[in-house]
Enzyme design. Sequence first.
Site, mmCIF file in Angstrom:
data_model
loop_
_atom_site.group_PDB
_atom_site.id
_atom_site.type_symbol
_atom_site.label_atom_id
_atom_site.label_comp_id
_atom_site.label_asym_id
_atom_site.label_seq_id
_atom_site.Cartn_x
_atom_site.Cartn_y
_atom_site.Cartn_z
ATOM 1 N N ASP A 187 25.597 -43.427 17.024
ATOM 2 C CA ASP A 187 25.065 -44.328 18.049
ATOM 3 C C ASP A 187 23.553 -44.194 18.177
ATOM 4 O O ASP A 187 22.849 -45.174 18.395
ATOM 5 C CB ASP A 187 25.715 -44.014 19.404
ATOM 6 N N SER A 210 24.861 -46.235 26.851
ATOM 7 C CA SER A 210 24.855 -44.912 26.236
ATOM 8 C C SER A 210 25.084 -43.888 27.333
ATOM 9 O O SER A 210 24.785 -44.126 28.509
ATOM 10 C CB SER A 210 23.482 -44.690 25.603
#
Length: 513
Positions: A94, A484
Amino acid sequence: MSNNTPAGTPTKPLNERSRMVTEGVARAPNRSMYYAMGYKEEDFINKPMIGVANGHSTITPCNSGLQPLADAAVVALKSANANAQLFGTPTISDGIGMGTEGMKYSLVSREVIADCIETCVNGQWMDGVLVIGGCDKNMPGGMMAIARTNVPAIYVYGGTIKPGRYKNKDLTIVSAFEAVGEFTAGRLNEADFKEIEKRSCPGSGSCGGMYTANTMSSAFEALGISLPYSSTMANVHDEKVQSAKESARVLVQAIRKGIKPRDIVTRKSIENAVAVIMATGGSTNAVLHFLAIAHCAGVEWTIDDFERIRQRTPVLCDLKPSGKALAVDLHVAGGIPQVMKILLNAGLLHGDCITITGQTIAEVLKDVPDAPPEQSVIHTIDNAMYKQGHLAILKGNLSPEGAVAKITGLKNPVITGPARVFDDEQSALEAILAGKIKAGDVMVLRYLGPKGGPGMPEMLAPTGALIGAGLGESVGLITDGRFSGGTWGMVVGHVAPEAAAGGTIAFVQEGDS
Ligand code: FES
């Protein structure tokens, strides 16, 4: 087996499942394949076949330090009289994919990882599995497979990264994302910007704050499927290798005792895991990951259950992204067992849940001190950071099915202002970097959900840029995408139904209040 089965009672042969492919005259061709890999005749007699799901990869630092753990686990399994079957699982990063088209594969990779592990474990009739993962989606993906296959299993977290350091400040990958906003807002010079970029990630390990990987590892420890203290160790420290070895030994014992994942992953143990997520200030992603894990384990669990636990659980830890410390600091301060002991003493944890060791949570925590030693990371109940948890489930005209807000670190949790509407992430980021977003605005980022993204990408680039531009406390952001674990600020995500599914967020117009 029920939770009341006495620990240490052998209930089944150690190779109950793998016998189907390794025993009997008709099975000789199967055994030939094993002999080719060095197996001996005695390896087929009462020795479990244990999978080692190895997430090692040089795609990302989160996974680049896993091989030593896998190697150590294989050696330890063999010395515990088991056969080890090593296989790989994929990962994406990510931190590297953030803000790009690659991020559309992030959440999907969770399902791919779960499918890979289930395929190997069931396709080869393994008697147990030791799952080793690092980056965010490795964690729920591995647990979903563990819950689905329900063969004895242990989760070995790859470990956190250590902090980078620059000008007397600890750095994480989020420092680099926030530096983008600071640099473009003229609050950081180019030399410092480059140094922060170079120094944010000093070696292997998963992102270092209480972001998604560390949130999930902490939750797995609370769930009882990982060993005590293992979830906050640094990848590069030798104790991580020792913990992988010990996990292998404990797993062989769990097979002997007949302890299966669904004995461990129950409604009560998920309540424990969510309490620890709240107490540590964990990631919003934990909400969608635990909905999926509960589903795979056959446990009834809804989005409203998070709110129920939130209202009774204080935030005890001062951890990034909104706080000060990192997972390595939490480890030194006493780790997850210390947080759990405080919660247990306050009646906020179920002590009777069984763990992979065969002991209950209360037994595991027996020797942990009631209060942490002098330090600033773990607070006591009386001195909690916040009286209630930080992952609030919101429902309203824009999210009738629910949305998730992270409400720690905010001086003022209320904002009313004109909607600034974006139908993709990139144009929202460009507007922030071009100074077109002003204090008091409420950004609406939509068509970024599971269907719309597609793949529900994370919005760290725009939220990091807002923080870097000094707008984290004065600009609201609502999205049907995800965040996130490093995101904080006035943000509401996971808005459901999403715009692409006809949710009301699709009807907001520029300037609406
Ligand atoms: Fe892998 Fe953050 S990018 S844990």
